[in-house]
Design a protein around this motif. Structure first.
Motif, PDB file in Angstrom:
ATOM      1  N   VAL A  36       0.842  -1.189   0.000  1.00  0.00           N
ATOM      2  CA  VAL A  36       0.000   0.000   0.000  1.00  0.00           C
ATOM      3  C   VAL A  36       0.877   1.239   0.000  1.00  0.00           C
ATOM      4  N   ALA A  37       0.537   2.197  -0.869  1.00  0.00           N
ATOM      5  CA  ALA A  37       1.265   3.465  -0.894  1.00  0.00           C
ATOM      6  C   ALA A  37       0.447   4.496  -1.652  1.00  0.00           C
ATOM      7  N   PRO A  38       0.693   5.781  -1.372  1.00  0.00           N
ATOM      8  CA  PRO A  38       0.013   6.831  -2.133  1.00  0.00           C
ATOM      9  C   PRO A  38       0.430   6.790  -3.604  1.00  0.00           C
ATOM     10  N   THR A  39      -0.440   7.303  -4.472  1.00  0.00           N
ATOM     11  CA  THR A  39      -0.138   7.414  -5.895  1.00  0.00           C
ATOM     12  C   THR A  39       0.389   8.816  -6.176  1.00  0.00           C
ATOM     13  N   HIS A  40       0.443   9.183  -7.440  1.00  0.00           N
ATOM     14  CA  HIS A  40       0.861  10.534  -7.808  1.00  0.00           C
ATOM     15  C   HIS A  40      -0.129  11.581  -7.301  1.00  0.00           C
ATOM     16  N   ASP A  41      -1.346  11.163  -7.001  1.00  0.00           N
ATOM     17  CA  ASP A  41      -2.361  12.026  -6.399  1.00  0.00           C
ATOM     18  C   ASP A  41      -2.406  11.707  -4.903  1.00  0.00           C
ATOM     19  N   PRO A  42      -2.024  12.642  -4.038  1.00  0.00           N
ATOM     20  CA  PRO A  42      -1.961  12.340  -2.597  1.00  0.00           C
ATOM     21  C   PRO A  42      -3.299  11.975  -1.964  1.00  0.00           C
ATOM     22  N   LYS A  43      -4.406  12.182  -2.675  1.00  0.00           N
ATOM     23  CA  LYS A  43      -5.722  11.825  -2.156  1.00  0.00           C
ATOM     24  C   LYS A  43      -6.056  10.360  -2.429  1.00  0.00           C
ATOM     25  N   ILE A  44      -5.223   9.694  -3.251  1.00  0.00           N
ATOM     26  CA  ILE A  44      -5.502   8.318  -3.669  1.00  0.00           C
ATOM     27  C   ILE A  44      -4.304   7.422  -3.343  1.00  0.00           C
ATOM     28  N   SER A  45      -4.588   6.243  -2.820  1.00  0.00           N
ATOM     29  CA  SER A  45      -3.563   5.227  -2.587  1.00  0.00           C
ATOM     30  C   SER A  45      -3.855   4.012  -3.455  1.00  0.00           C
ATOM     31  N   ARG A  46      -2.824   3.235  -3.730  1.00  0.00           N
ATOM     32  CA  ARG A  46      -2.973   1.986  -4.468  1.00  0.00           C
ATOM     33  C   ARG A  46      -2.674   0.840  -3.516  1.00  0.00           C
TER      34      ARG A  46
END
Length: 163
Positions: A36-46
């Motif tokens: 689990v980690a944030p994506t390029h958008d800090p509001k979304i994680s993968r």
């Protein structure tokens, strides 16, 4: 039972990981890796998970994940052209007699030496699971002091995306 890689884009909010992992384990899915980690958008994680399941259970799992609060989208990587990588750091006992052999193995795999002491080396390696397992098999001939390994990270090839 086969191994499947599933990725979910989720809102980066408190408790989402607990709900996703709780749903998977609560329904009897064996989570082999979880990342689990944030994506390029800090509001979304993968969230990327490799799970052991048959086809029927996998489809049920994806439908249930897709219904969870804060889950934006779910992608099953079965039948998709994708790239997958893991990271491993291995601390190996390395004295004067074994150091050059261990360095040679690391070189063959294009692994990085990230720490050196008189008694040990820390090796960092990124690759697919098969390559990491091959490196670890060779390093098992030496004394592995400690190891840390990430779960699988996966992205679909090309312009397509999970979002």
């Amino acid at each position: 039972m086969n191994k499947h890689t599933v990725s979910a884009l989720v809102e980066n909010k408190f408790g989402v990981l607990a709900r996703v992992s709780g749903m998977l384990s609560g329904r009897g899915f064996n989570i082999e890796t979880l990342n689990v980690a944030p994506t390029h958008d800090p509001k979304i994680s993968r969230i990327t998970a490799t799970i052991l399941a048959d086809e029927t259970s996998l489809n049920r799992c994806i439908r249930q994940l897709d219904k969870l609060v804060n889950v934006i989208t779910v992608q099953n990587f079965d039948g998709v052209d994708f790239v997958a990588r893991e990271l491993v750091m291995v601390k190996v006992k390395a004295d004067q007699t074994t150091r050059s052999q261990i360095l040679e193995i690391a070189g063959i795999f294009r692994a990085q030496i990230i720490d050196v002491s008189l008694e040990s080396l820390i090796i960092e390696f990124t690759g697919n699971a098969n390559k990491i397992n091959a490196l670890l098999k060779l390093l098992n001939n030496y004394e592995i002091i400690e190891m840390a390994r990430t779960g699988t990270l996966t992205l679909e090839r090309g312009i397509n995306s999970c979002k």
